[in-house]
Design a protein around this motif. Structure first.
Motif, PDB file in Angstrom:
ATOM      1  N   MET A 126       0.842  -1.196   0.000  1.00 51.45           N
ATOM      2  CA  MET A 126       0.000   0.000   0.000  1.00 51.45           C
ATOM      3  C   MET A 126       0.881   1.252   0.000  1.00 51.45           C
ATOM      4  N   LYS A 127       0.508   2.213  -0.813  1.00 52.26           N
ATOM      5  CA  LYS A 127       1.275   3.444  -0.929  1.00 52.26           C
ATOM      6  C   LYS A 127       1.215   4.245   0.367  1.00 52.26           C
ATOM      7  N   ALA A 128       2.365   4.786   0.764  1.00 50.52           N
ATOM      8  CA  ALA A 128       2.421   5.591   1.987  1.00 50.52           C
ATOM      9  C   ALA A 128       1.613   6.870   1.814  1.00 50.52           C
ATOM     10  N   PRO A 129       1.009   7.371   2.895  1.00 52.84           N
ATOM     11  CA  PRO A 129       0.239   8.620   2.807  1.00 52.84           C
ATOM     12  C   PRO A 129       1.131   9.790   2.399  1.00 52.84           C
ATOM     13  N   ALA A 130       0.542  10.728   1.689  1.00 52.14           N
ATOM     14  CA  ALA A 130       1.258  11.957   1.346  1.00 52.14           C
ATOM     15  C   ALA A 130       1.427  12.797   2.609  1.00 52.14           C
ATOM     16  N   LEU A 131       2.532  13.501   2.700  1.00 51.90           N
ATOM     17  CA  LEU A 131       2.792  14.357   3.850  1.00 51.90           C
ATOM     18  C   LEU A 131       2.650  15.822   3.449  1.00 51.90           C
ATOM     19  N   MET A 132       1.873  16.555   4.234  1.00 45.99           N
ATOM     20  CA  MET A 132       1.667  17.990   4.018  1.00 45.99           C
ATOM     21  C   MET A 132       2.032  18.728   5.302  1.00 45.99           C
ATOM     22  N   ILE A 133       2.822  19.786   5.174  1.00 43.57           N
ATOM     23  CA  ILE A 133       3.214  20.594   6.329  1.00 43.57           C
ATOM     24  C   ILE A 133       2.835  22.047   6.053  1.00 43.57           C
ATOM     25  N   THR A 134       2.142  22.671   7.001  1.00 49.53           N
ATOM     26  CA  THR A 134       1.732  24.063   6.832  1.00 49.53           C
ATOM     27  C   THR A 134       2.084  24.881   8.077  1.00 49.53           C
ATOM     28  N   CYS A 135       2.042  26.196   7.914  1.00 51.25           N
ATOM     29  CA  CYS A 135       2.308  27.104   9.032  1.00 51.25           C
ATOM     30  C   CYS A 135       1.388  28.317   8.854  1.00 51.25           C
ATOM     31  N   GLU A 136       0.261  28.303   9.563  1.00 52.87           N
ATOM     32  CA  GLU A 136      -0.786  29.298   9.339  1.00 52.87           C
ATOM     33  C   GLU A 136      -0.472  30.677   9.902  1.00 52.87           C
ATOM     34  N   HIS A 137       0.371  30.747  10.909  1.00 50.83           N
ATOM     35  CA  HIS A 137       0.682  32.036  11.544  1.00 50.83           C
ATOM     36  C   HIS A 137       2.177  32.324  11.455  1.00 50.83           C
ATOM     37  N   GLY A 189      -7.729  20.021  19.833  1.00 53.52           N
ATOM     38  CA  GLY A 189      -7.496  19.732  18.426  1.00 53.52           C
ATOM     39  C   GLY A 189      -8.741  19.696  17.575  1.00 53.52           C
ATOM     40  N   LYS A 190      -9.906  19.589  18.194  1.00 57.14           N
ATOM     41  CA  LYS A 190     -11.144  19.547  17.409  1.00 57.14           C
ATOM     42  C   LYS A 190     -11.859  20.898  17.380  1.00 57.14           C
ATOM     43  N   SER A 191     -11.199  21.952  17.886  1.00 57.80           N
ATOM     44  CA  SER A 191     -11.773  23.288  17.814  1.00 57.80           C
ATOM     45  C   SER A 191     -11.685  23.815  16.378  1.00 57.80           C
ATOM     46  N   ASP A 192     -12.349  24.933  16.126  1.00 63.63           N
ATOM     47  CA  ASP A 192     -12.353  25.517  14.792  1.00 63.63           C
ATOM     48  C   ASP A 192     -10.933  25.788  14.318  1.00 63.63           C
ATOM     49  N   GLY A 193     -10.621  25.285  13.141  1.00 59.86           N
ATOM     50  CA  GLY A 193      -9.291  25.480  12.579  1.00 59.86           C
ATOM     51  C   GLY A 193      -9.196  24.830  11.211  1.00 59.86           C
ATOM     52  N   LEU A 194      -8.048  24.970  10.572  1.00 59.26           N
ATOM     53  CA  LEU A 194      -7.849  24.393   9.244  1.00 59.26           C
ATOM     54  C   LEU A 194      -8.017  22.881   9.255  1.00 59.26           C
ATOM     55  N   THR A 195      -7.435  22.207  10.243  1.00 60.05           N
ATOM     56  CA  THR A 195      -7.536  20.745  10.292  1.00 60.05           C
ATOM     57  C   THR A 195      -8.990  20.301  10.437  1.00 60.05           C
ATOM     58  N   THR A 196      -9.765  21.025  11.236  1.00 59.58           N
ATOM     59  CA  THR A 196     -11.182  20.677  11.423  1.00 59.58           C
ATOM     60  C   THR A 196     -11.937  20.791  10.105  1.00 59.58           C
ATOM     61  N   THR A 197     -11.675  21.843   9.363  1.00 52.33           N
ATOM     62  CA  THR A 197     -12.330  22.033   8.061  1.00 52.33           C
ATOM     63  C   THR A 197     -11.964  20.915   7.097  1.00 52.33           C
ATOM     64  N   LEU A 198     -10.698  20.550   7.058  1.00 50.09           N
ATOM     65  CA  LEU A 198     -10.263  19.502   6.131  1.00 50.09           C
ATOM     66  C   LEU A 198     -10.810  18.137   6.526  1.00 50.09           C
ATOM     67  N   ARG A 199     -10.951  17.870   7.818  1.00 52.64           N
ATOM     68  CA  ARG A 199     -11.578  16.612   8.253  1.00 52.64           C
ATOM     69  C   ARG A 199     -12.998  16.516   7.722  1.00 52.64           C
ATOM     70  N   GLN A 200     -13.732  17.602   7.840  1.00 52.47           N
ATOM     71  CA  GLN A 200     -15.120  17.622   7.400  1.00 52.47           C
ATOM     72  C   GLN A 200     -15.240  17.452   5.891  1.00 52.47           C
ATOM     73  N   GLY A 258       0.373  20.764  11.056  1.00 56.63           N
ATOM     74  CA  GLY A 258       0.326  22.218  11.120  1.00 56.63           C
ATOM     75  C   GLY A 258       1.264  22.690  12.226  1.00 56.63           C
ATOM     76  N   ILE A 259       2.210  23.560  11.911  1.00 57.81           N
ATOM     77  CA  ILE A 259       3.230  23.979  12.862  1.00 57.81           C
ATOM     78  C   ILE A 259       2.847  25.316  13.490  1.00 57.81           C
ATOM     79  N   HIS A 260       2.783  25.348  14.828  1.00 60.62           N
ATOM     80  CA  HIS A 260       2.377  26.530  15.571  1.00 60.62           C
ATOM     81  C   HIS A 260       3.270  26.702  16.797  1.00 60.62           C
ATOM     82  N   SER A 261       3.164  27.858  17.421  1.00 58.18           N
ATOM     83  CA  SER A 261       3.846  28.078  18.693  1.00 58.18           C
ATOM     84  C   SER A 261       2.907  28.835  19.625  1.00 58.18           C
ATOM     85  N   PHE A 262       3.204  28.776  20.922  1.00 54.20           N
ATOM     86  CA  PHE A 262       2.349  29.483  21.888  1.00 54.20           C
ATOM     87  C   PHE A 262       3.204  30.238  22.900  1.00 54.20           C
TER      88      PHE A 262
END
Length: 227
Positions: free
Chosen positions: A1-12, A196-207, A140-144
């Motif tokens: 089985m083909k390995a999943p594609a990897l996507m890395i983003t940085c929204e802020h 992790g399930k709050s409003d965000g890019l990942t939540t939108t893409l899951r839906q 998704g890469i973030h800092s706090f």
């Protein structure tokens, strides 16, 4: 089985303000000290993002070019913080232009994922098998900020994901294990300092793309980062 594609983003990734927004300000603007703070962007996150892109060579990567005080790339358009207190009162023509920045950023990401996950594979979460074939892994890469509203954040790294999604649970456990092997003294917490399930890019893409997509956010305490 083909390995999943990897996507890395940085929204802020950036605290830049577009020229058209600067021209729209009249009696006030975003103060320089605010633009230099964690309120404007995720300090240090872009450097981590860049290093990961060089090391992991993901199938797709992108980062934001403008401050979240202009428009927040990690929020849905209906979120009350989509525009900041500095931009929410700008003319609608200006806000429409800001909205287009968000749309272009999201379109690039969604176009990549759509090219990997065809429509017939985008099953509804409730109707999908528990172990649906995983096609895209998104980090998704973030800092706090270490201290928020006078309260110290009790973690070095946070791994954000949806606990109801088996693939994300498994990936989160793998990430935590790998980080601990390299830096055993770090305190890593799940779904902290945000959920992790709050409003965000990942939540939108899951839906939109269902269980063939797995999206996790990595939150790094800014006290660990060399700006």
């Amino acid at each position: 089985m083909k390995a999943p594609a990897l996507m890395i983003t940085c929204e802020h990734a950036s605290n830049a303000v577009p020229d058209f927004v600067l021209r729209a300000f009249r009696d006030s603007k975003i103060p320089d000290d605010v633009l230099a703070s964690h309120r404007a962007y995720d300090i240090g996150a872009y450097k981590v993002f860049s290093n990961l892109v060089k090391r992991l060579k993901p199938d797709f990567h992108c980062s934001s070019r403008f401050s979240r005080l202009v428009v927040d790339m990690n929020r849905s358009a209906t979120n009350k913080t989509f525009f900041s207190e500095f931009t929410v009162g700008l003319p609608n023509t200006v806000k429409s232009h800001m909205m287009s920045l968000w749309e272009k950023y999201r379109e690039k990401i969604e176009s990549f994922v759509a090219g990997i996950i065809p429509p017939n594979a985008r099953k509804n979460e409730k109707n999908a098998p528990k172990e649906a074939p995983l096609k895209v892994i998104h980090l998704g890469i973030h800092s706090f900020t270490p201290i928020l509203n006078g309260v110290e954040r009790d973690a070095d790294v946070g791994i954000l994901y949806d606990p109801s999604r088996p693939a994300e649970v498994k990936i989160a456990q793998t990430l935590i294990q790998n980080i601990h092997e390299r830096a055993p003294r770090l305190k890593i917490r799940k779904n902290y300092p945000y959920l992790g399930k709050s409003d965000g890019l990942t939540t939108t893409l899951r839906q939109k793309f269902g269980p063939s997509y797995a999206g996790l956010e990595i939150e790094i305490n800014q006290k660990l980062l060399d700006f």
